[in-house]
Design an enzyme around this catalytic site. Structure first.
Site, mmCIF file in Angstrom:
data_model
loop_
_atom_site.group_PDB
_atom_site.id
_atom_site.type_symbol
_atom_site.label_atom_id
_atom_site.label_comp_id
_atom_site.label_asym_id
_atom_site.label_seq_id
_atom_site.Cartn_x
_atom_site.Cartn_y
_atom_site.Cartn_z
ATOM 1 N N CYS A 2 -0.663 12.643 7.896
ATOM 2 C CA CYS A 2 -0.716 13.222 9.501
ATOM 3 C C CYS A 2 -1.833 12.199 9.996
ATOM 4 O O CYS A 2 -2.727 11.573 9.551
ATOM 5 C CB CYS A 2 -1.240 14.702 9.450
ATOM 6 S SG CYS A 2 0.026 15.895 8.217
ATOM 7 N N ARG A 27 1.175 7.126 10.730
ATOM 8 C CA ARG A 27 0.734 8.125 9.626
ATOM 9 C C ARG A 27 1.814 9.306 9.427
ATOM 10 O O ARG A 27 1.416 9.879 8.410
ATOM 11 C CB ARG A 27 -0.639 8.647 10.126
ATOM 12 C CG ARG A 27 -1.511 7.491 10.510
ATOM 13 C CD ARG A 27 -2.858 8.082 10.974
ATOM 14 N NE ARG A 27 -3.338 8.962 9.869
ATOM 15 C CZ ARG A 27 -4.376 8.391 9.032
ATOM 16 N NH1 ARG A 27 -4.804 7.111 8.939
ATOM 17 N NH2 ARG A 27 -4.711 9.073 8.027
ATOM 18 N N TRP A 74 3.344 14.597 9.004
ATOM 19 C CA TRP A 74 3.901 14.207 7.807
ATOM 20 C C TRP A 74 4.208 15.315 6.989
ATOM 21 O O TRP A 74 3.097 15.782 6.240
ATOM 22 C CB TRP A 74 3.399 13.143 7.091
ATOM 23 C CG TRP A 74 4.292 12.419 5.991
ATOM 24 C CD1 TRP A 74 5.458 11.359 6.272
ATOM 25 C CD2 TRP A 74 4.192 12.323 4.544
ATOM 26 N NE1 TRP A 74 5.969 10.859 5.196
ATOM 27 C CE2 TRP A 74 5.210 11.479 4.102
ATOM 28 C CE3 TRP A 74 3.560 12.967 3.745
ATOM 29 C CZ2 TRP A 74 5.639 11.415 2.765
ATOM 30 C CZ3 TRP A 74 3.510 12.797 2.371
ATOM 31 C CH2 TRP A 74 4.590 12.204 1.797
ATOM 32 N N ASN A 100 -5.053 17.532 8.268
ATOM 33 C CA ASN A 100 -4.352 16.462 7.652
ATOM 34 C C ASN A 100 -4.886 16.715 5.990
ATOM 35 O O ASN A 100 -6.107 16.540 5.736
ATOM 36 C CB ASN A 100 -5.126 15.236 8.169
ATOM 37 C CG ASN A 100 -4.440 13.925 7.334
ATOM 38 O OD1 ASN A 100 -3.649 14.032 6.458
ATOM 39 N ND2 ASN A 100 -4.967 12.804 7.247
ATOM 40 N N GLY A 101 -4.028 16.742 4.993
ATOM 41 C CA GLY A 101 -4.227 17.095 3.808
ATOM 42 C C GLY A 101 -3.373 18.129 3.351
ATOM 43 O O GLY A 101 -2.298 18.409 3.725
ATOM 44 N N GLU A 482 8.912 -6.999 -4.162
ATOM 45 C CA GLU A 482 8.764 -6.924 -2.636
ATOM 46 C C GLU A 482 9.570 -7.031 -1.906
ATOM 47 O O GLU A 482 10.030 -6.265 -0.975
ATOM 48 C CB GLU A 482 7.518 -7.846 -2.508
ATOM 49 C CG GLU A 482 6.754 -7.619 -1.043
ATOM 50 C CD GLU A 482 6.304 -6.336 -0.616
ATOM 51 O OE1 GLU A 482 6.271 -6.002 0.734
ATOM 52 O OE2 GLU A 482 6.223 -5.689 -1.726
ATOM 53 N N LYS A 486 11.100 -4.031 0.536
ATOM 54 C CA LYS A 486 11.284 -4.080 1.877
ATOM 55 C C LYS A 486 12.430 -3.643 2.671
ATOM 56 O O LYS A 486 12.576 -3.018 3.761
ATOM 57 C CB LYS A 486 10.878 -5.447 2.489
ATOM 58 C CG LYS A 486 9.470 -6.076 2.465
ATOM 59 C CD LYS A 486 8.739 -5.417 3.516
ATOM 60 C CE LYS A 486 7.439 -4.299 3.344
ATOM 61 N NZ LYS A 486 6.769 -4.001 2.185
ATOM 62 N N GLU A 489 12.644 0.045 2.214
ATOM 63 C CA GLU A 489 12.080 0.728 3.155
ATOM 64 C C GLU A 489 12.385 1.017 4.672
ATOM 65 O O GLU A 489 12.330 1.770 5.157
ATOM 66 C CB GLU A 489 10.521 0.232 3.361
ATOM 67 C CG GLU A 489 9.795 0.430 2.042
ATOM 68 C CD GLU A 489 8.348 -0.434 2.312
ATOM 69 O OE1 GLU A 489 7.238 0.188 2.210
ATOM 70 O OE2 GLU A 489 8.371 -1.857 2.502
ATOM 71 N N HIS A 505 20.050 -7.445 -19.387
ATOM 72 C CA HIS A 505 19.875 -6.059 -20.498
ATOM 73 C C HIS A 505 20.005 -4.763 -19.582
ATOM 74 O O HIS A 505 19.572 -3.690 -20.007
ATOM 75 C CB HIS A 505 18.453 -6.261 -20.854
ATOM 76 C CG HIS A 505 17.959 -7.452 -21.743
ATOM 77 N ND1 HIS A 505 18.378 -7.655 -22.985
ATOM 78 C CD2 HIS A 505 17.109 -8.389 -21.410
ATOM 79 C CE1 HIS A 505 17.946 -8.868 -23.312
ATOM 80 N NE2 HIS A 505 17.193 -9.358 -22.422
ATOM 81 N N LYS A 604 2.425 5.295 6.799
ATOM 82 C CA LYS A 604 1.381 4.185 6.504
ATOM 83 C C LYS A 604 0.451 4.156 5.409
ATOM 84 O O LYS A 604 0.539 3.397 4.494
ATOM 85 C CB LYS A 604 0.813 3.722 7.719
ATOM 86 C CG LYS A 604 0.123 2.490 7.729
ATOM 87 C CD LYS A 604 1.361 1.388 7.608
ATOM 88 C CE LYS A 604 0.467 0.015 7.178
ATOM 89 N NZ LYS A 604 1.521 -1.082 6.717
HETATM 90 C C1 BG6 Z 1 2.715 3.297 1.475
HETATM 91 C C2 BG6 Z 1 3.071 2.493 2.700
HETATM 92 O O1 BG6 Z 1 2.764 4.864 1.945
HETATM 93 O O2 BG6 Z 1 1.476 3.140 0.868
HETATM 94 C C3 BG6 Z 1 3.332 1.348 1.983
HETATM 95 O O3 BG6 Z 1 4.485 2.598 3.355
HETATM 96 C C4 BG6 Z 1 2.078 0.714 1.277
HETATM 97 O O4 BG6 Z 1 3.482 0.176 3.118
HETATM 98 C C5 BG6 Z 1 1.717 1.727 0.121
HETATM 99 O O5 BG6 Z 1 2.321 -0.295 0.465
HETATM 100 C C6 BG6 Z 1 0.303 1.595 -0.233
HETATM 101 O O6 BG6 Z 1 -0.699 1.735 0.909
HETATM 102 P P1 BG6 Z 1 -1.884 0.979 0.853
HETATM 103 O O7 BG6 Z 1 -2.917 1.213 2.208
HETATM 104 O O8 BG6 Z 1 -2.942 1.684 -0.232
HETATM 105 O O9 BG6 Z 1 -1.982 -0.587 0.539
#
Ligand code: BG6
Length: 609
Positions: A2, A27, A74, A100-101, A482, A486, A489, A505, A604
């Site tokens: 959040c 967030r 969130w 937040n938490g 990665e 992407k 995501e 395998h 994020k």
């Molecule tokens: C996720 C993000 O919540 O956390 C990703 O959506 C990120 O993009 C991952 O790679 C780890 O975040 P951080 O801030 O620890 O690099």
């Protein structure tokens, strides 16, 4: 997680809270709300969904005031809805809280409070905080919050206001970040720096177990016992422009195009081409300690984990130091073995990811040295570590990490060369060669970005696919992970990254005309092996796209389509192979009309376990 924003001052508060929440929306974005106070009334407005909805409702029915709090959510406890959106109130409707938490013991507290006749109207854990403050309220919000927070188990950043205490916000934290922004006759509270950059660059970070009473012309700090604490402000170098789209359709696209400069900023002042030396005095760990390091453990989540895997490749190849890369959320519950010559390296762009922070904290209990690689100055993880190697990527707003990934790889490359140097593993010639190549990487990325249109045309061919396989070997295996991450995501296409050799395998069973494969195949020690994996796919009529060096003629008739990249040192190929995969995923998601910057269900940085 959040996002929380708060303001006390003399400006009209609505635009400040709304613009602030927009800057925090990455967030969490499933519901939002604000509480505004003017005189003796608390006005609350909440919506399910994005800040835009809140802004529209405020346009139709205005609220005015000069102090208040806001929240973007969130969801963890209680589904996304207007009634579960924050702020939450007590029975008397005079105390309002944003949080937040996660409060782990909220059900117990709720039961006790219910027995004491408190009426609950939501499914959230947060609502118990409002009623707990109400229980202890005796004309002092500060002491009521002090008593309330001592009963909370879990992690929390909370801000509370009471209609009986004008121009006052009380904020407290254990875990998620809270930043105080100092103004002239006004002050701000926020979950991170981004919204504050528009108002001030004088910042104070709250530590765990600290709280603050924020008024227009003062901020008083204390611990939960009420013992006052002196704190000094820090000047933040980030500018407000950095958190604007600057003409790009999405922050993610802007951040992809910022990568050449991000790498320049991350390596500048830290390398000398003449001597081939890496200057990392800033990490504050003496070379004598680094020399004794006989093992490295990289702790991370998400994209940072993939950067860690690239770092492992570089450190083991150049410096010969055994390096493990661990998922933080698993590691914190493993019986891991560390000794005082093991260097713990948490990698986290936000520096706030709860799993990484907790796993790191438990790892350093073994009194081994630690070095954090973070992108946010003074973040929680960087404040716990012995040393910090900051990546200079600037604020990253797109939820899917891009520029911070490349910056992390650049920081890990510097570390690998530094370790190799202090161990005398690199000849001066090789050293300078690596430095020169690292310095050329930004320019080579610019060459790839100039071909973005071609990548967009290739992406167009795959917008209706629902599955994708990504393969790579050695330094390219993390890039396969990665690339797949992407695509998952931001486009919600199911994609799997796999080591090329592992395909036969299992995943080879997925190969058919509907399952295209992206292979990452720069010319390196495993090139031939990767070629044989390609023929295994082609034998089963699979479609193969390849990211390969532009001078590679051999690959042309082995695959269906090639995305060429400039040639570089095999260890640095991840810098160049990643960019086309970021663009590929971006264009597919953008063409599909997905919310690229704020993909569903993601956030994020996740500041709860
Ligand atoms: C996720 C993000 O919540 O956390 C990703 O959506 C990120 O993009 C991952 O790679 C780890 O975040 P951080 O801030 O620890 O690099």
């Amino acid at each position: 997680m959040c996002g929380i924003i708060g303001y006390v001052g003399n400006q009209d508060i609505v635009p400040i809270l709304i613009e602030g929440l927009k800057k925090l929306e990455y967030r969490g974005y499933d519901s939002a709300g604000i509480a505004i106070l003017n005189g003796d009334d608390i006005q609350i407005r909440r919506v399910e969904g994005k800040i835009k909805g809140l802004e529209d409702s405020l346009r139709d029915e205005k609220l005015t005031g000069t102090y208040g709090i806001g929240h973007t959510r969130w969801a963890t406890h209680g589904r996304p809805s207007e009634e579960n959106a924050h702020p939450h109130r007590d029975c008397t409707q005079s105390i309002v809280v944003v949080h937040n938490g996660i409060i782990e013991n909220y059900l117990e507290i709720k039961k006790t409070l219910k027995d004491e006749e408190h009426k609950f109207v939501t499914e959230t854990d947060t609502e118990v905080i409002a009623h707990l403050i109400e229980k202890y309220y005796n004309n002092s919000l500060e002491s009521a919050v002090q008593k309330a927070v001592k009963e909370l188990v879990g992690n929390f950043a909370i801000s509370a206001v009471s209609k009986n205490e004008k121009d006052t916000i009380v904020t407290a934290k254990v875990g998620p970040p809270t930043v105080i922004g100092l103004g002239d006759g006004e002050n701000f509270i926020s979950s991170d720096l981004n919204p504050l950059l528009f108002h001030t660059q004088e910042i104070i970070f709250l530590e765990d177990g600290e709280m603050a009473v924020v008024k227009p012309d003062s901020v008083r700090f204390s611990d939960f016992e009420g013992n006052s604490i002196e704190k000094t402000a820090e000047h933040i170098s980030w500018s407000p422009l950095m958190v604007e789209k600057q003409g790009y359709k999405h922050f993610m696209l802007k951040e992809i195009f910022e990568q050449p400069q991000v790498i320049r900023d991350t390596i500048s002042g830290r390398i000398s081409l003449d001597t081939g030396k890496v200057f990392l005095e800033e990490i504050g760990i003496p070379e004598s300690t680094l020399k004794k390091i006989n093992r490295i453990v990289i702790i991370a989540c998400g994209t940072s984990y993939n950067a860690g895997l690239v770092g492992k490749c570089m450190i083991e190849t150049l410096a010969g130091v055994p390096t493990d890369v661990v998922y933080a959320s698993e590691y914190r519950y493993e019986d891991f073995i560390l000794d005082k010559h093991t260097l713990a390296i948490p990698v986290s762009q936000s520096g706030e990811t709860a799993d990484t922070l907790a796993a790191f904290k438990s790892s350093i209990e073994k009194s081994n040295p630690s070095l954090a690689i973070c992108n946010v100055q003074n973040s929680s993880i960087s404040r716990v570590a012995d040393g910090v190697l900051l990546t200079h990527a600037g604020p990253e707003i797109g939820v899917a990490a891009t520029k911070t990934f490349l910056a992390q790889m650049a920081a890990l490359a510097l570390l690998a060369i530094h370790f190799a140097n202090i161990r005398g593993k690199l000849s001066p010639k090789d050293n300078i060669l690596l430095m020169k190549e690292l310095q050329l990487i930004p320019h080579k990325i610019e060459e790839i970005l100039m071909r973005a249109k071609e990548i967009e045309e290739i992406a167009q061919l795959f917008v209706s696919h629902s599955h994708f396989l990504y393969l790579g070997r050695w330094a390219s295996f993390p890039i396969a992970l990665e690339g797949a991450l992407k695509l998952k995501e931001i486009s919600y296409i199911h994609a799997e990254g796999y080591p090329g050799g592992e395909m036969k395998h299992g995943p080879i069973a997925l190969i058919d005309e509907k399952m295209p494969t992206m292979v990452i195949i720069p010319k390196d020690r495993v090139y031939d092996k990767m070629l044989s994996n390609i023929s295994e796919i082609k034998t089963r009529v699979g479609y193969v796209l390849a990211v390969a060096f532009e001078d590679d003629q051999e690959i042309l008739d082995k695959v269906d389509k090639v995305i060429p990249i400039p040639v570089t040192h095999p260890l640095f190929s991840p810098f160049l192979t990643t960019v086309p995969l970021q663009l590929f995923a971006y264009y597919i998601a953008s063409i599909r009309g997905a919310d690229v910057d704020q993909p569903r269900n993601l956030a994020k940085s996740v500041t709860v376990e």
